[in-house]
Design an enzyme around this catalytic site. Structure first.
Site, PDB file in Angstrom:
ATOM      1  N   ALA A  66       0.857  -1.186   0.000  1.00  0.00           N
ATOM      2  CA  ALA A  66       0.000   0.000   0.000  1.00  0.00           C
ATOM      3  C   ALA A  66       0.893   1.237   0.000  1.00  0.00           C
ATOM      4  O   ALA A  66       2.042   1.188   0.446  1.00  0.00           O
ATOM      5  CB  ALA A  66      -0.908  -0.013   1.219  1.00  0.00           C
ATOM      6  N   GLY A 109       0.616  -4.947   0.952  1.00  0.00           N
ATOM      7  CA  GLY A 109      -0.580  -5.048   0.118  1.00  0.00           C
ATOM      8  C   GLY A 109      -0.317  -5.725  -1.219  1.00  0.00           C
ATOM      9  O   GLY A 109      -1.234  -6.293  -1.818  1.00  0.00           O
ATOM     10  N   GLU A 112      -0.596  -9.281  -0.426  1.00  0.00           N
ATOM     11  CA  GLU A 112      -2.017  -9.540  -0.130  1.00  0.00           C
ATOM     12  C   GLU A 112      -2.858  -9.565  -1.402  1.00  0.00           C
ATOM     13  O   GLU A 112      -3.768 -10.383  -1.545  1.00  0.00           O
ATOM     14  CB  GLU A 112      -2.531  -8.468   0.846  1.00  0.00           C
ATOM     15  N   GLU A 132       4.696  -4.725   7.203  1.00  0.00           N
ATOM     16  CA  GLU A 132       3.946  -3.614   7.823  1.00  0.00           C
ATOM     17  C   GLU A 132       4.434  -3.282   9.219  1.00  0.00           C
ATOM     18  O   GLU A 132       4.438  -2.126   9.632  1.00  0.00           O
ATOM     19  CB  GLU A 132       2.436  -3.951   7.864  1.00  0.00           C
TER      20      GLU A 132
HETATM   21  N1  CAA Z   1       4.545   3.254  -0.828  1.00  0.00           N
HETATM   22  C1  CAA Z   1       4.929   4.390  -1.431  1.00  0.00           C
HETATM   23  N2  CAA Z   1       6.061   4.503  -2.148  1.00  0.00           N
HETATM   24  C2  CAA Z   1       6.844   3.408  -2.248  1.00  0.00           C
HETATM   25  C3  CAA Z   1       6.508   2.185  -1.646  1.00  0.00           C
HETATM   26  C4  CAA Z   1       5.294   2.119  -0.913  1.00  0.00           C
HETATM   27  N3  CAA Z   1       4.852   1.004  -0.340  1.00  0.00           N
HETATM   28  N4  CAA Z   1       7.471   1.288  -1.918  1.00  0.00           N
HETATM   29  C5  CAA Z   1       8.387   1.922  -2.670  1.00  0.00           C
HETATM   30  N5  CAA Z   1       8.000   3.210  -2.880  1.00  0.00           N
HETATM   31  C6  CAA Z   1       8.722   4.244  -3.615  1.00  0.00           C
HETATM   32  C7  CAA Z   1       9.899   4.759  -2.838  1.00  0.00           C
HETATM   33  O1  CAA Z   1       9.514   5.715  -1.894  1.00  0.00           O
HETATM   34  C8  CAA Z   1      10.749   5.307  -3.950  1.00  0.00           C
HETATM   35  O2  CAA Z   1      10.240   6.554  -4.339  1.00  0.00           O
HETATM   36  P1  CAA Z   1      11.227   7.846  -4.496  1.00  0.00           P
HETATM   37  O3  CAA Z   1      12.136   7.473  -5.638  1.00  0.00           O
HETATM   38  O4  CAA Z   1      10.287   8.956  -4.811  1.00  0.00           O
HETATM   39  O5  CAA Z   1      11.956   7.966  -3.198  1.00  0.00           O
HETATM   40  C9  CAA Z   1      10.505   4.337  -5.090  1.00  0.00           C
HETATM   41  O6  CAA Z   1       9.282   3.671  -4.790  1.00  0.00           O
HETATM   42  C10 CAA Z   1      11.578   3.275  -5.230  1.00  0.00           C
HETATM   43  O7  CAA Z   1      11.717   2.650  -3.968  1.00  0.00           O
HETATM   44  P2  CAA Z   1      13.118   2.445  -3.231  1.00  0.00           P
HETATM   45  O8  CAA Z   1      14.079   3.549  -3.590  1.00  0.00           O
HETATM   46  O9  CAA Z   1      12.857   2.240  -1.770  1.00  0.00           O
HETATM   47  O10 CAA Z   1      13.601   1.089  -3.934  1.00  0.00           O
HETATM   48  P3  CAA Z   1      14.590  -0.021  -3.331  1.00  0.00           P
HETATM   49  O11 CAA Z   1      14.872  -0.926  -4.464  1.00  0.00           O
HETATM   50  O12 CAA Z   1      15.737   0.605  -2.621  1.00  0.00           O
HETATM   51  O13 CAA Z   1      13.727  -0.803  -2.223  1.00  0.00           O
HETATM   52  C11 CAA Z   1      11.754  -1.891  -1.352  1.00  0.00           C
HETATM   53  C12 CAA Z   1      12.618  -1.563  -2.589  1.00  0.00           C
HETATM   54  C13 CAA Z   1      12.535  -2.849  -0.407  1.00  0.00           C
HETATM   55  C14 CAA Z   1      10.516  -2.593  -1.856  1.00  0.00           C
HETATM   56  C15 CAA Z   1      11.410  -0.590  -0.587  1.00  0.00           C
HETATM   57  O14 CAA Z   1      10.904   0.361  -1.498  1.00  0.00           O
HETATM   58  C16 CAA Z   1      10.393  -0.767   0.508  1.00  0.00           C
HETATM   59  O15 CAA Z   1      10.724  -1.252   1.583  1.00  0.00           O
HETATM   60  N6  CAA Z   1       9.123  -0.348   0.261  1.00  0.00           N
HETATM   61  C17 CAA Z   1       8.065  -0.369   1.241  1.00  0.00           C
HETATM   62  C18 CAA Z   1       7.583  -1.796   1.497  1.00  0.00           C
HETATM   63  C19 CAA Z   1       6.499  -1.783   2.550  1.00  0.00           C
HETATM   64  O16 CAA Z   1       6.733  -1.443   3.708  1.00  0.00           O
HETATM   65  N7  CAA Z   1       5.271  -2.211   2.160  1.00  0.00           N
HETATM   66  C20 CAA Z   1       4.147  -2.288   3.069  1.00  0.00           C
HETATM   67  C21 CAA Z   1       3.282  -1.051   2.920  1.00  0.00           C
HETATM   68  S1  CAA Z   1       1.966  -0.993   4.104  1.00  0.00           S
HETATM   69  C22 CAA Z   1       0.752  -2.019   3.497  1.00  0.00           C
HETATM   70  O17 CAA Z   1       0.895  -2.630   2.438  1.00  0.00           O
HETATM   71  C23 CAA Z   1      -0.502  -2.131   4.336  1.00  0.00           C
HETATM   72  C24 CAA Z   1      -1.440  -3.221   3.948  1.00  0.00           C
HETATM   73  O18 CAA Z   1      -1.399  -4.328   4.467  1.00  0.00           O
HETATM   74  C25 CAA Z   1      -2.517  -3.002   2.976  1.00  0.00           C
END
Ligand code: CAA
Length: 258
Positions: A66, A109, A112, A132
């Site tokens: 998400a 998400g 999921e 999360e």
């Molecule tokens: N939401 C918003 N933006 C996201 C994102 C997310 N979940 N995941 C990645 N992005 C964005 C980053 O912010 C980044 O944007 P900018 O270039 O503007 O900074 C871009 O995508 C590329 O991401 P990274 O630079 O972080 O890429 P990476 O290769 O270094 O890392 C990753 C990849 C490990 C997937 C890392 O992006 C990450 O940890 N993302 C978040 C994962 C996460 O925590 N997901 C759970 C979300 S909560 C949820 O899903 C609730 C639910 O149950 C419904």
């Protein structure tokens, strides 16, 4: 219908493909992209020429969860009132089978949403996780429920509490995914599987999906009664008459999906 954050196509006869197309955010799922996904899937569900769907992302990310940037300033009431996450159930109401073709990140998400599909075909680079807890929340779209049913309690606890990621091979071993292919083949293989499933008689396909999913919702006695009802109903279809006659005549069946 034109979309901003997804692409749709029909890559093979009977197959509808929805591709998440928000590469700058690793296909993070905000309200806009999820609405487009649900609308596109519902449109394929209504389209008689499509019998099975594929949901995919990019080679790098199926979806990284998400949209954290969208959720950062949201309160519990905003989330409750906003409907964005309630709407995710729309994907589970699609009647035709959906195959998730997953490569790269399938986190939060993203994982999921893949689990809401009926089967998962993965590339060797796929990584599944529910991170999360690392941002102070918990899975909110099935990560504690569908994942636990798929891989069992011990592993689900480790994934959701300890931020363990599963490789594609591990996900295969634990029953989360159906098949794993090299990066250059997974999408075509998912489309081939969708083509094969889409070539089966359509009413039976919808009823089988419905009955298998009921195994998650009902007691065994209720589920068996539901299955029997669908089984009897299929004897009223033209495809039942054609399928059995074709078997007796020793020829391929010509399905009408009626
Ligand atoms: N939401 C918003 N933006 C996201 C994102 C997310 N979940 N995941 C990645 N992005 C964005 C980053 O912010 C980044 O944007 P900018 O270039 O503007 O900074 C871009 O995508 C590329 O991401 P990274 O630079 O972080 O890429 P990476 O290769 O270094 O890392 C990753 C990849 C490990 C997937 C890392 O992006 C990450 O940890 N993302 C978040 C994962 C996460 O925590 N997901 C759970 C979300 S909560 C949820 O899903 C609730 C639910 O149950 C419904």
């Amino acid at each position: 219908m034109t979309y901003e954050m997804i692409l749709t196509e029909t890559p093979a006869p009977g197959v509808g493909l929805v591709r998440l197309n928000r590469p700058q955010a690793l296909n993070a799922l905000n309200g806009h992209i999820t609405r487009e996904i649900f609308e596109a899937m519902e449109a394929f569900d209504r389209d008689d020429s499509v019998r099975c769907m594929v949901l995919t992302g990019s080679d790098k990310a199926f979806a990284a969860g998400a949209d954290i940037k969208q959720m950062e300033d949201m309160s519990a009431v905003d989330m409750f009132a906003g409907q964005d996450f309630t709407d995710w159930a729309r994907l589970t109401r699609v009647r035709k089978p959906i195959i998730a073709a997953v490569s790269g990140w399938a986190l939060g998400g993203g994982c999921e949403m893949a689990m809401m599909c009926d089967m998962i075909v993965a590339s060797e680079t796929a990584k599944f996780g529910q991170p999360e807890i690392t941002i102070g929340i918990m899975p909110g779209a099935g990560g504690t429920q569908r994942l636990t049913r798929a891989v069992g309690k011990a592993l689900a606890m480790e994934i959701t509490l300890g931020n363990r990621h599963l490789t594609a091979q591990e996900a295969l071993q634990y029953g989360l995914v159906n098949r794993v292919y090299p990066l250059d083949a997974y999408l075509n293989e998912a489309i081939e599987l969708a083509k094969k499933i889409g070539g089966m008689p359509g009413v039976a396909s919808v009823m089988i999906k419905d009955a298998v999913n009921k195994a998650y919702e009902m007691t065994l006695t209720e589920g068996l009664a539901f299955e029997k009802r669908n089984f009897y109903l299929l004897f009223g279809t033209e495809d039942k008459a054609e399928g059995m006659k074709a078997f007796v005549d020793k020829r391929p069946a010509q399905w009408k999906n009626k």
